[in-house]
Each structure stands twice: as structure tokens, then as C-alpha cells.
Design a protein around this motif. Structure first.
Motif, PDB file in Angstrom:
ATOM      1  N   MET A  72      52.753  15.313  30.078  1.00 12.73           N
ATOM      2  CA  MET A  72      52.539  14.996  31.488  1.00 12.73           C
ATOM      3  C   MET A  72      51.054  14.815  31.790  1.00 12.73           C
ATOM      4  SD  MET A  72      53.784  17.104  34.865  1.00 12.73           S
ATOM      5  CE  MET A  72      53.199  18.627  34.183  1.00 12.73           C
ATOM      6  N   SER A  76      49.880  11.055  32.733  1.00 18.53           N
ATOM      7  CA  SER A  76      49.462  10.958  34.140  1.00 18.53           C
ATOM      8  C   SER A  76      47.948  10.906  34.260  1.00 18.53           C
ATOM      9  CB  SER A  76      49.980  12.147  34.935  1.00 18.53           C
ATOM     10  OG  SER A  76      51.359  12.093  35.038  1.00 18.53           O
ATOM     11  N   LEU A  94      59.364   6.627  31.845  1.00 17.76           N
ATOM     12  CA  LEU A  94      59.618   7.900  32.498  1.00 17.76           C
ATOM     13  C   LEU A  94      59.623   7.710  34.010  1.00 17.76           C
ATOM     14  CD1 LEU A  94      57.207  10.021  30.280  1.00 17.76           C
ATOM     15  CD2 LEU A  94      59.693   9.909  30.109  1.00 17.76           C
ATOM     16  N   ALA A  95      60.575   8.329  34.681  1.00 25.04           N
ATOM     17  CA  ALA A  95      60.764   8.114  36.121  1.00 25.04           C
ATOM     18  C   ALA A  95      59.537   8.515  36.932  1.00 25.04           C
ATOM     19  CB  ALA A  95      61.992   8.884  36.600  1.00 25.04           C
ATOM     20  N   TRP A  96      58.837   9.540  36.511  1.00 22.35           N
ATOM     21  CA  TRP A  96      57.698  10.052  37.287  1.00 22.35           C
ATOM     22  C   TRP A  96      56.404   9.312  36.988  1.00 22.35           C
ATOM     23  CZ3 TRP A  96      54.084  11.656  33.846  1.00 22.35           C
ATOM     24  CH2 TRP A  96      54.517  12.082  32.595  1.00 22.35           C
ATOM     25  N   LEU A  97      56.395   8.508  35.947  1.00 24.85           N
ATOM     26  CA  LEU A  97      55.165   7.832  35.541  1.00 24.85           C
ATOM     27  C   LEU A  97      54.736   6.825  36.603  1.00 24.85           C
ATOM     28  CD1 LEU A  97      53.244   7.974  33.190  1.00 24.85           C
ATOM     29  CD2 LEU A  97      54.513   6.161  32.092  1.00 24.85           C
ATOM     30  N   LYS A  99      53.878   7.657  39.568  1.00 27.51           N
ATOM     31  CA  LYS A  99      54.150   8.211  40.888  1.00 27.51           C
ATOM     32  C   LYS A  99      53.387   9.501  41.155  1.00 27.51           C
ATOM     33  CE  LYS A  99      58.750   6.233  40.849  1.00 27.51           C
ATOM     34  NZ  LYS A  99      60.158   6.497  40.693  1.00 27.51           N
ATOM     35  N   ILE A 100      52.747  10.054  40.135  1.00 29.60           N
ATOM     36  CA  ILE A 100      52.035  11.320  40.294  1.00 29.60           C
ATOM     37  C   ILE A 100      50.548  11.034  40.467  1.00 29.60           C
ATOM     38  CG2 ILE A 100      51.456  13.525  39.240  1.00 29.60           C
ATOM     39  CD1 ILE A 100      54.000  13.400  37.652  1.00 29.60           C
ATOM     40  N   GLY A 104      49.318  15.718  42.852  1.00 33.96           N
ATOM     41  CA  GLY A 104      50.648  16.018  42.331  1.00 33.96           C
ATOM     42  C   GLY A 104      50.596  16.516  40.901  1.00 33.96           C
ATOM     43  N   LYS A 108      51.981  20.039  39.450  1.00 33.26           N
ATOM     44  CA  LYS A 108      52.926  20.097  38.338  1.00 33.26           C
ATOM     45  C   LYS A 108      52.360  20.923  37.177  1.00 33.26           C
ATOM     46  CE  LYS A 108      55.723  16.067  39.279  1.00 33.26           C
ATOM     47  NZ  LYS A 108      56.863  16.854  39.709  1.00 33.26           N
TER      48      LYS A 108
END
Length: 165
Positions: A72, A76, A94-97, A99-100, A104, A108
Motif C-alpha cells: 500500500m 500509493s 487494485l480498487a483503491w489505487l 483513490k488514496i 488517506g 491507512k
């Protein structure tokens, strides 16, 4: 002169790229350690005590959590501070890539540290004979410090996001 300095500073963000690449080496090393632990227990699985197997399982979970934290931070951090990742559309993303943001990511990371600390604290509680009461007390205090810090960071982030809206 000002434009030159600004462009230079902006270009220097690429110095972070080898650092993020180095984190991938740490993920590989964690993977090697994970499988080393598994291979050590397989031959003695029927002789090992249940408590020792649970402690080993907690160690494996700990390694997995640290590995996830590294991935992560690596991905990120690279995307937030160096360059957008240009991943092939055919590849799974990756779904969160993407978006952070850095706030954030910080939250995390704090939550991951609390989870890792929780697993470590559970291991300490499962094997208290190797620790004195003072040592266990310090583990609890340090864990609660992580929990309080993560809560405070999340609360401050929530406050600043509300004031930005």
C-alpha cells in the motif's frame, strides 16, 4: 531563477522511485520468511503444541499484514508523490489505487500499524511465561499509544476534510 528551482524540486520527486522499488525487495524478503516459517512447521505439524501452532499462525498473519502495508505504501506513495501508475487496461487494477491521497494513506498506515500491533500483543498474551508483568504492561501501553494516535489522526483528518467542504 525561481522557475528553474521549482522545476528542479519537482523533478527531484523521482528520487523517491528507487525507494519505493526498494520496498518491493522488502515484500520479497517477507515472502521468503513467510514460507521459511511454513516449511519449518510442516515436518513437525503432528508434534507441535496447539499454542505453538496458534503463535506461528499469528506470526504468519503479522507477516501478511506488514507485506500488505508495504504494498500500500509503495504503490500509493509512488502514485501520490512520483507519477501516476500507467497499468495496462487488461491487467487487474487494485480498487483503491488512485483513490488514496496522502491523508488517506497516512490513516491507512496508522490503521495497519494498529492491526499489526494487535496481532503482536495477542502473541504476547498467548505466551506470557516468557515476559514479565512490566514488559507486558509496556506492550499494552505502546499498543494503546498506537490506537490513540490512529484515532487522533483520523479525527483530525475528518475535521480538516469538513472544513475544506
Amino acid at each position: 531563477m525561481e522557475r528553474f528551482l521549482e522545476n528542479l524540486m519537482y523533478s527531484l520527486r523521482w528520487l523517491l522511485a528507487p525507494i519505493y522499488l526498494g520496498l518491493s525487495l522488502a515484500v520479497i524478503l517477507l515472502g521468503l520468511k513467510f514460507f521459511q516459517e511454513v516449511f519449518h512447521v510442516v515436518p513437525i505439524i503432528f508434534e507441535i503444541k496447539e499454542v505453538d501452532l496458534i503463535l506461528l499462525t499469528l506470526t504468519l498473519i503479522d507477516i501478511a499484514l506488514v507485506g500488505g502495508l508495504l504494498v500500500m505504501v509503495m504503490l500509493s506513495g509512488y502514485e501520490n508523490f512520483v507519477s501516476t501508475l500507467d497499468i495496462n487496461r487488461d491487467s487487474e487494477k487494485l480498487a483503491w489505487l488512485g483513490k488514496i491521497d496522502s491523508g488517506g494513506l497516512k490513516n491507512k498506515v496508522a490503521a495497519s500499524i494498529v492491526a499489526i500491533s494487535s496481532i503482536h500483543l495477542l502473541k504476547v498474551f498467548m505466551n506470557p511465561q516468557n515476559m514479565g508483568h512490566d514488559t507486558i504492561k509496556w506492550y499494552v501501553i505502546i499498543h494503546l499509544t498506537f490506537v490513540g494516535s490512529a484515532f487522533a489522526m483520523g479525527y483530525l483528518d475528518k475535521l480538516t476534510r469538513k472544513s475544506d467542504d
